[in-house]
Design a protein around this motif. Structure first.
Motif, PDB file in Angstrom:
ATOM      1  N   VAL A 295      22.495   8.798  10.439  1.00  0.00           N
ATOM      2  CA  VAL A 295      23.798   8.345   9.946  1.00  0.00           C
ATOM      3  C   VAL A 295      24.632   9.532   9.465  1.00  0.00           C
ATOM      4  CG1 VAL A 295      24.923   7.020   8.104  1.00  0.00           C
ATOM      5  CG2 VAL A 295      23.046   6.013   9.400  1.00  0.00           C
ATOM      6  N   VAL A 296      24.010  10.465   8.779  1.00  0.00           N
ATOM      7  CA  VAL A 296      24.735  11.646   8.289  1.00  0.00           C
ATOM      8  C   VAL A 296      25.216  12.497   9.465  1.00  0.00           C
ATOM      9  CG1 VAL A 296      24.453  13.819   7.026  1.00  0.00           C
ATOM     10  CG2 VAL A 296      23.653  11.687   6.025  1.00  0.00           C
ATOM     11  N   ALA A 297      24.392  12.643  10.499  1.00  0.00           N
ATOM     12  CA  ALA A 297      24.791  13.418  11.674  1.00  0.00           C
ATOM     13  C   ALA A 297      25.984  12.766  12.381  1.00  0.00           C
ATOM     14  CB  ALA A 297      23.623  13.569  12.637  1.00  0.00           C
ATOM     15  N   ILE A 298      25.955  11.458  12.502  1.00  0.00           N
ATOM     16  CA  ILE A 298      27.074  10.738  13.122  1.00  0.00           C
ATOM     17  C   ILE A 298      28.325  10.887  12.275  1.00  0.00           C
ATOM     18  CG2 ILE A 298      27.951   8.442  13.724  1.00  0.00           C
ATOM     19  CD1 ILE A 298      25.040   7.756  14.539  1.00  0.00           C
TER      20      ILE A 298
ATOM     21  N   SER B  88       0.837  -1.212   0.000  1.00  0.00           N
ATOM     22  CA  SER B  88       0.000   0.000   0.000  1.00  0.00           C
ATOM     23  C   SER B  88       0.870   1.259   0.000  1.00  0.00           C
ATOM     24  CB  SER B  88      -0.908   0.005   1.231  1.00  0.00           C
ATOM     25  OG  SER B  88      -0.137   0.192   2.397  1.00  0.00           O
ATOM     26  N   THR B  89       0.275   2.327  -0.467  1.00  0.00           N
ATOM     27  CA  THR B  89       0.980   3.605  -0.503  1.00  0.00           C
ATOM     28  C   THR B  89       1.305   4.080   0.904  1.00  0.00           C
ATOM     29  OG1 THR B  89      -0.248   4.161  -2.509  1.00  0.00           O
ATOM     30  CG2 THR B  89       0.850   5.964  -1.384  1.00  0.00           C
ATOM     31  N   HIS B  90       0.411   3.822   1.842  1.00  0.00           N
ATOM     32  CA  HIS B  90       0.640   4.213   3.232  1.00  0.00           C
ATOM     33  C   HIS B  90       1.901   3.553   3.784  1.00  0.00           C
ATOM     34  CE1 HIS B  90      -0.130   5.328   7.373  1.00  0.00           C
ATOM     35  NE2 HIS B  90      -0.030   4.055   7.716  1.00  0.00           N
ATOM     36  N   GLN B  91       2.061   2.266   3.531  1.00  0.00           N
ATOM     37  CA  GLN B  91       3.236   1.549   4.006  1.00  0.00           C
ATOM     38  C   GLN B  91       4.499   2.074   3.332  1.00  0.00           C
ATOM     39  OE1 GLN B  91       3.090  -2.704   3.592  1.00  0.00           O
ATOM     40  NE2 GLN B  91       5.027  -3.014   4.682  1.00  0.00           N
ATOM     41  N   LEU B  92       4.406   2.415   2.052  1.00  0.00           N
ATOM     42  CA  LEU B  92       5.551   2.977   1.334  1.00  0.00           C
ATOM     43  C   LEU B  92       5.981   4.301   1.955  1.00  0.00           C
ATOM     44  CD1 LEU B  92       7.551   3.061  -1.046  1.00  0.00           C
ATOM     45  CD2 LEU B  92       5.745   4.196  -2.364  1.00  0.00           C
ATOM     46  N   VAL B  93       5.026   5.178   2.223  1.00  0.00           N
ATOM     47  CA  VAL B  93       5.347   6.483   2.814  1.00  0.00           C
ATOM     48  C   VAL B  93       5.942   6.313   4.203  1.00  0.00           C
ATOM     49  CG1 VAL B  93       4.336   8.640   3.651  1.00  0.00           C
ATOM     50  CG2 VAL B  93       3.655   7.724   1.433  1.00  0.00           C
ATOM     51  N   GLN B  94       5.392   5.399   4.986  1.00  0.00           N
ATOM     52  CA  GLN B  94       5.908   5.151   6.332  1.00  0.00           C
ATOM     53  C   GLN B  94       7.344   4.618   6.277  1.00  0.00           C
ATOM     54  OE1 GLN B  94       3.544   2.432   8.611  1.00  0.00           O
ATOM     55  NE2 GLN B  94       4.781   2.674  10.457  1.00  0.00           N
ATOM     56  N   THR B  95       7.608   3.701   5.375  1.00  0.00           N
ATOM     57  CA  THR B  95       8.951   3.133   5.244  1.00  0.00           C
ATOM     58  C   THR B  95       9.950   4.187   4.776  1.00  0.00           C
ATOM     59  OG1 THR B  95       7.965   0.990   4.698  1.00  0.00           O
ATOM     60  CG2 THR B  95      10.286   1.281   4.171  1.00  0.00           C
ATOM     61  N   ILE B  96       9.541   5.033   3.858  1.00  0.00           N
ATOM     62  CA  ILE B  96      10.429   6.093   3.375  1.00  0.00           C
ATOM     63  C   ILE B  96      10.709   7.100   4.490  1.00  0.00           C
ATOM     64  CG2 ILE B  96      10.592   8.061   1.802  1.00  0.00           C
ATOM     65  CD1 ILE B  96       9.209   6.303  -0.299  1.00  0.00           C
ATOM     66  N   ALA B  97       9.714   7.412   5.305  1.00  0.00           N
ATOM     67  CA  ALA B  97       9.919   8.337   6.426  1.00  0.00           C
ATOM     68  C   ALA B  97      10.894   7.751   7.448  1.00  0.00           C
ATOM     69  CB  ALA B  97       8.591   8.665   7.092  1.00  0.00           C
ATOM     70  N   GLU B  98      10.761   6.461   7.730  1.00  0.00           N
ATOM     71  CA  GLU B  98      11.693   5.798   8.650  1.00  0.00           C
ATOM     72  C   GLU B  98      13.105   5.803   8.079  1.00  0.00           C
ATOM     73  OE1 GLU B  98      10.068   1.921   9.254  1.00  0.00           O
ATOM     74  OE2 GLU B  98       8.407   2.641  10.486  1.00  0.00           O
ATOM     75  N   ALA B  99      13.206   5.550   6.773  1.00  0.00           N
ATOM     76  CA  ALA B  99      14.520   5.546   6.131  1.00  0.00           C
ATOM     77  C   ALA B  99      15.136   6.938   6.147  1.00  0.00           C
ATOM     78  CB  ALA B  99      14.402   5.039   4.699  1.00  0.00           C
ATOM     79  N   GLU B 100      14.301   7.958   6.000  1.00  0.00           N
ATOM     80  CA  GLU B 100      14.809   9.331   6.038  1.00  0.00           C
ATOM     81  C   GLU B 100      15.369   9.662   7.421  1.00  0.00           C
ATOM     82  OE1 GLU B 100      13.363  13.868   4.974  1.00  0.00           O
ATOM     83  OE2 GLU B 100      11.868  12.290   5.216  1.00  0.00           O
ATOM     84  N   MET B 101      14.669   9.244   8.472  1.00  0.00           N
ATOM     85  CA  MET B 101      15.178   9.464   9.831  1.00  0.00           C
ATOM     86  C   MET B 101      16.491   8.720  10.046  1.00  0.00           C
ATOM     87  SD  MET B 101      11.874   9.684  12.404  1.00  0.00           S
ATOM     88  CE  MET B 101      12.208   8.082  13.018  1.00  0.00           C
ATOM     89  N   THR B 102      16.558   7.489   9.557  1.00  0.00           N
ATOM     90  CA  THR B 102      17.781   6.706   9.683  1.00  0.00           C
ATOM     91  C   THR B 102      18.923   7.376   8.938  1.00  0.00           C
ATOM     92  OG1 THR B 102      16.464   4.673   9.841  1.00  0.00           O
ATOM     93  CG2 THR B 102      18.789   4.423   9.296  1.00  0.00           C
ATOM     94  N   MET B 103      18.660   7.843   7.729  1.00  0.00           N
ATOM     95  CA  MET B 103      19.691   8.494   6.935  1.00  0.00           C
ATOM     96  C   MET B 103      20.174   9.776   7.610  1.00  0.00           C
ATOM     97  SD  MET B 103      21.606   8.396   4.247  1.00  0.00           S
ATOM     98  CE  MET B 103      20.882   7.302   3.060  1.00  0.00           C
TER      99      MET B 103
END
Length: 95
Positions: A76-79, A58-73
């Motif tokens: 990592v960039v801050a570290i 679903s699109t909802h799951q895609l958006v949620q996964t991308i948001a989680e990946a953005e936070m992770t990225m």
């Protein structure tokens, strides 16, 4: 006068001060685990993106996964930025 025996004894006495301890190895293990978790998160984003393109996710799951990946990225960039900043600070230290 320093003899070979005195130097060997001094080395043996000081050896424990420069030996890596268990806490340092656990830190390295945690950093390695964090890198593996990051790679797994990025692989999950690829998988979910492919699933969204084929209509299996679903699109909802895609958006949620991308948001989680953005936070992770961002984390990592801050570290990475902090590590580079610390390295540059070490290079600026007088010898």
């Amino acid at each position: 006068m320093i003899t070979g025996l005195n130097a060997a004894n001094a080395y043996s006495a000081a050896r424990h001060a420069v030996a890596p301890d268990a806490q340092a190895s656990s830190t390295v293990t945690r950093i390695g685990q964090a890198a593996e978790d990051f790679a797994a998160q990025m692989a999950q984003v690829d998988q979910v993106s492919t699933g969204a393109m084929t209509g299996q996710v679903s699109t909802h799951q895609l958006v949620q996964t991308i948001a989680e990946a953005e936070m992770t990225m961002n984390t990592v960039v801050a570290i990475r930025d902090k590590v580079v900043e610390a390295y540059q600070e070490i290079l600026r230290m007088p010898v």
